[in-house]
Every structure is written in structure tokens, then in C-alpha cells.
Scaffold this motif. Structure first.
Motif, short mmCIF file in Angstrom:
data_model
loop_
_atom_site.label_atom_id
_atom_site.label_comp_id
_atom_site.label_asym_id
_atom_site.label_seq_id
_atom_site.Cartn_x
_atom_site.Cartn_y
_atom_site.Cartn_z
N ASP A 77 0.85 -1.20 0.00
CA ASP A 77 0.00 0.00 0.00
C ASP A 77 0.88 1.25 0.00
O ASP A 77 0.70 2.16 -0.82
CB ASP A 77 -0.90 -0.05 1.23
CG ASP A 77 -1.90 1.09 1.31
OD1 ASP A 77 -1.70 2.13 0.65
OD2 ASP A 77 -2.89 0.96 2.05
N GLN A 238 -2.56 -0.92 -5.45
CA GLN A 238 -3.47 -0.03 -6.18
C GLN A 238 -4.19 0.91 -5.23
O GLN A 238 -4.47 2.07 -5.57
CB GLN A 238 -4.45 -0.88 -6.98
CG GLN A 238 -3.80 -1.58 -8.16
CD GLN A 238 -4.62 -2.74 -8.71
OE1 GLN A 238 -5.61 -3.17 -8.09
NE2 GLN A 238 -4.23 -3.26 -9.86
N VAL A 239 -4.49 0.44 -4.03
CA VAL A 239 -5.11 1.30 -3.02
C VAL A 239 -4.18 2.46 -2.69
O VAL A 239 -4.62 3.62 -2.62
CB VAL A 239 -5.45 0.49 -1.75
CG1 VAL A 239 -5.79 1.42 -0.59
CG2 VAL A 239 -6.60 -0.46 -2.02
N SER A 243 -4.82 6.45 -3.44
CA SER A 243 -4.76 7.45 -2.37
C SER A 243 -4.01 8.69 -2.83
O SER A 243 -4.44 9.82 -2.59
CB SER A 243 -4.09 6.86 -1.13
OG SER A 243 -4.81 5.77 -0.62
N LEU A 280 -11.96 4.48 -3.85
CA LEU A 280 -10.80 4.25 -3.01
C LEU A 280 -11.16 3.48 -1.74
O LEU A 280 -10.51 2.49 -1.38
CB LEU A 280 -10.14 5.59 -2.63
CG LEU A 280 -9.07 5.55 -1.55
CD1 LEU A 280 -7.91 4.65 -1.95
CD2 LEU A 280 -8.56 6.96 -1.23
N GLU A 281 -12.22 3.91 -1.06
CA GLU A 281 -12.60 3.26 0.20
C GLU A 281 -13.09 1.83 -0.03
O GLU A 281 -12.80 0.93 0.75
CB GLU A 281 -13.67 4.09 0.92
CG GLU A 281 -13.15 5.40 1.45
CD GLU A 281 -11.91 5.23 2.32
OE1 GLU A 281 -11.90 4.33 3.19
OE2 GLU A 281 -10.94 5.97 2.11
N SER A 283 -12.17 -0.09 -2.50
CA SER A 283 -10.98 -0.87 -2.86
C SER A 283 -10.17 -1.23 -1.63
O SER A 283 -9.67 -2.35 -1.50
CB SER A 283 -10.12 -0.08 -3.85
OG SER A 283 -10.79 0.14 -5.07
N ARG A 284 -10.05 -0.27 -0.72
CA ARG A 284 -9.30 -0.54 0.51
C ARG A 284 -9.97 -1.67 1.30
O ARG A 284 -9.28 -2.57 1.81
CB ARG A 284 -9.22 0.73 1.36
CG ARG A 284 -8.46 0.54 2.67
CD ARG A 284 -8.32 1.82 3.44
NE ARG A 284 -7.34 2.71 2.83
CZ ARG A 284 -7.59 3.90 2.31
NH1 ARG A 284 -8.84 4.35 2.32
NH2 ARG A 284 -6.64 4.64 1.79
N CYS A 311 -10.50 -3.77 -7.69
CA CYS A 311 -9.45 -2.77 -7.49
C CYS A 311 -8.76 -2.39 -8.79
O CYS A 311 -8.40 -1.23 -9.00
CB CYS A 311 -8.43 -3.29 -6.48
SG CYS A 311 -9.11 -3.56 -4.83
#
Length: 374
Positions: A77, A238-239, A243, A280-281, A283-284, A311
Motif C-alpha cells: 500500500d 493499487q489502493v 490514495s 478508493l474506500e 478498494s481498501r 481494485c
């Protein structure tokens, strides 16, 4: 059970981020990419000696720290935030293959050097169609006299790694073999990669000496486990990249003015930024839920398929939105958005496309459909 970050994981994230900010900011990734340089050897040494990243998820009896996939995902990450390329990801996947093979002799020979940052490794597992497996590679012989013939495509760090693990068709089925980079008959053809931060090579093997790793015919399960790990680690990376893109675009929307006010005040821009933040969220959540599952479990397979499907597409769309919301600036080579878009495009070829991951979901969530004849 509720997932929460442990103090050790929070410290790992902070230490990794601090090291990368000091030694490998985003500008450094561009500098290495434009120079065609594989990676920064001083950073590689620092990662091993200061934080022990190379041995983070390796068994303690082979020089590692015995960490889990969650810790490794935290590291990827943070690396994704600065588009760190080089040998870390291929080495981590090759080390996972050594562990999964159950070959204690091979693990004892290679893993301690990997954990110390003294050796890099990679996997040669892709065939002409990009799928993981033996491809057109064949092995003949047995014991200490094995010879490999064939071609491996899209090998990360393939021209520079200190150890190459090759999947080839053995006498009893797909098997895994260790090949030294200076072995006779091994030729590495450097490729011109779409993602300039990750060196790629095509490996040609012609009667190349190799040594069996694990059981003859046992590579199928090993490669499937490693492919799932690759999907999860890529999702975590990717996360991190998303970001950075969200932060860059939000800052641009706050500071770029049009018609006397920041462009972030316009509804169309707000909606695009909100979509980026939601992706984003989600994917996380997908990436870390997958990393949290026990390796080899049905939940891990489900998590890897979901993360690999969602993702990858989310990263690509977020990279496109970043370029578009930056306007004319985003389309210039001088802007870093290009590097993120290239990474997003290339990621879809490494561990299976989103469509392949969705196909893998079918028997996991709708097993009755998997039993219906085609």
C-alpha cells in the motif's frame, strides 16, 4: 471478528512511509523510469536493514519475521503511493512460491538471502497468452539433471533477478524449477514496458539446466496460491496509488481557479471527486479483507477474486479521472498522472484480468452454476 490495526501494523506503516518519503518520493520514481534504471540499490539495502521488509512475511526459521499477508499488504500500500517499482514485488511472490512448494531444502537455500536483501528473485510463469502455468515450457530429465526448453513472457525483473523460478511441464505435470541467471541456454530479452517503473523481460530457455523445487507435478496448487497472493498484493498497491491520485486531484481542485472560484466548487468536479473517494474506500476494504483471510482458505480465494476484479478497474478509472480533472496539465508528459495510468494499465496483465477474476467468482458464490455443462 472485527478487523482493527494493531500497534505493530501502525508502526510498520509509519516506518515504511517515512523511509519511502525520504528515499523514494514520487519524483524519484519518475527519475528512475526516465533513466531506465532498474531500482535504487541503496533503498533496497535500507529496506532490509532498517525495517526488514524483504523478510517481513517469511518464516522465522528461514530468516524472516513470520508476518502475515496483512503486513505485506500494508507495505505494498505504501509503495503504491510513490509508485515504487523494482524487484520487491517479484521477489515477494517468488519467496511465497518457495514457501508454498514445501521444499525445505530450496527454502533454506534461498529465503535467508532474500530476507537479508542479498538476493532478488522472480517468477517465470506466464505463457504466450499471459496465463499462469507451464505454457510452452517443457522439462526433461530428473534429479539433478533437468533441462528446460521454452519461452516465458512478461517476467518481472527477469533480466536482473538473482534467482528465476520457472513453471514448466514435467513428467508428472506442471512443476516448478529453480534456474540461475547465468545458466547455459538462458537468454533474457529486455522488453519496452508500458509501466516504466517495472522492468520486464522475455526469457528464452534452450536446454537450460535447472533444479526441481517441490514435487514433480505439484506446481498447479503452488501457482494458484501465489496468483491469489499476487492479486491481493496488487490490490493493496493499487489502493496506495489511488490514495495519491485522490490527494493530488483534491488539491488541484482546491487551488485551480476558473471563472473566479476554485474548480472544486463546480458540481461536476465535486461528483467526480466523490466517485474517486468512494472507489478508493471500497478498494481498501476489498484488498484488506482479502489479505486478512487465512491463506489457502475458500475465503482467501473469494477475497482475491473480488479484490482482483474491483481494485484493478477502480485504479484505472481513478487514473483516467485524475488526468481529466487536471485538464490540459494532466495530459502533458511532465505530470505524474501518466505514470499512474501506465501502472494501472499494466497491472491488469500481471495476475489475471478483471474479467478472469469475475469468472473465478462464479463457482465461489454460485456453485450450482459451475456444475451446469457449457
Amino acid at each position: 471478528m472485527e478487523f482493527t490495526w494493531t500497534p505493530e501494523q501502525q508502526d510498520l506503516r509509519a516506518s515504511t512511509r517515512r523511509l519511502l518519503q525520504q528515499r523514494a518520493p514520487l519524483a524519484r520514481a519518475r527519475e528512475l523510469a526516465e533513466a531506465g534504471t532498474r531500482h535504487d540499490p541503496q533503498l533496497w539495502t535500507a529496506m532490509a536493514q532498517q525495517i526488514g521488509l524483504q523478510g517481513l512475511a517469511l518464516p522465522e526459521d528461514h530468516g524472516g519475521s513470520g508476518g502475515s499477508l496483512v503486513e505485506l499488504a500494508v507495505v505494498l500500500d505504501e509503495m503504491g503511493r510513490v509508485l515504487l517499482g523494482g524487484p520487491f514485488l517479484p521477489t515477494a511472490l517468488a519467496a511465497e512460491a518457495l514457501v508454498a512448494s514445501g521444499d525445505d531444502a530450496a527454502a533454506g537455500e534461498h529465503l535467508p538471502a532474500i530476507a537479508e536483501g542479498e538476493r532478488t528473485a522472480t517468477l517465470a510463469v506466464a505463457g504466450p497468452d499471459g496465463r499462469w502455468g507451464a505454457g510452452n515450457r517443457t522439462a526433461r530429465g530428473s534429479g539433478g539433471d533437468v533441462r528446460l526448453t521454452g519461452t516465458a513472457e512478461l517476467v518481472l525483473d527477469g533480466a536482473d533477478a538473482d534467482l528465476v523460478l520457472v513453471a514448466a511441464q514435467g513428467e508428472r505435470g506442471p512443476s516448478l524449477y529453480a534456474v540461475e541467471p547465468a545458466a547455459d541456454g538462458l537468454t533474457a530479452q529486455r522488453l519496452d514496458p508500458l509501466d516504466l517503473t517495472r522492468p520486464l523481460a522475455r526469457l528464452h530457455l534452450s536446454d537450460t539446466p535447472a533444479r526441481l523445487v517441490g514435487e514433480d507435478g505439484g506446481a498447479g496448487e503452488v501457482l494458484e496460491r501465489v496468483r491469489r497472493t499476487a492479486s491481493i498484493l496488487l490490490a493493496a498497491e493499487q489502493v496506495g496509488a489511488m490514495s495519491t491520485l485522490v490527494d493530488l486531484t483534491a488539491e488541484h481542485a482546491r487551488t485551480r481557479r476558473a471563472f473566479g472560484r476554485p474548480i472544486g466548487a463546480f458540481q461536476g468536479v465535486k461528483h467526480r471527486l466523490a466517485d474517486m473517494a468512494v472507489r478508493l474506500e471500497m478498494s481498501r476494504s476489498a484488498a484488506y479483507w482479502a489479505a486478512w483471510q487465512p491463506p489457502g482458505s475458500p475465503e482467501a480465494a473469494l477475497g482475491a477474486a473480488v479484490a482482483g476484479s474491483y481494485c484493478s478497474e477502480s485504479f484505472l478509472q481513478t487514473a483516467k479521472d485524475t488526468i481529466q480533472l487536471h485538464g490540459g496539465t494532466g495530459f502533458t508528459w511532465e505530470h505524474d498522472a501518466h505514470l499512474f495510468l501506465r501502472r494501472a494499465r499494466a497491472d491488469a496483465t500481471l495476475a489475471g484480468s478483471p474479467a478472469e477474476h469475475r469468472a473465478a467468482l462464479v463457482p465461489l458464490v454460485l456453485p450450482e452454476l459451475a456444475e451446469v455443462p457449457a
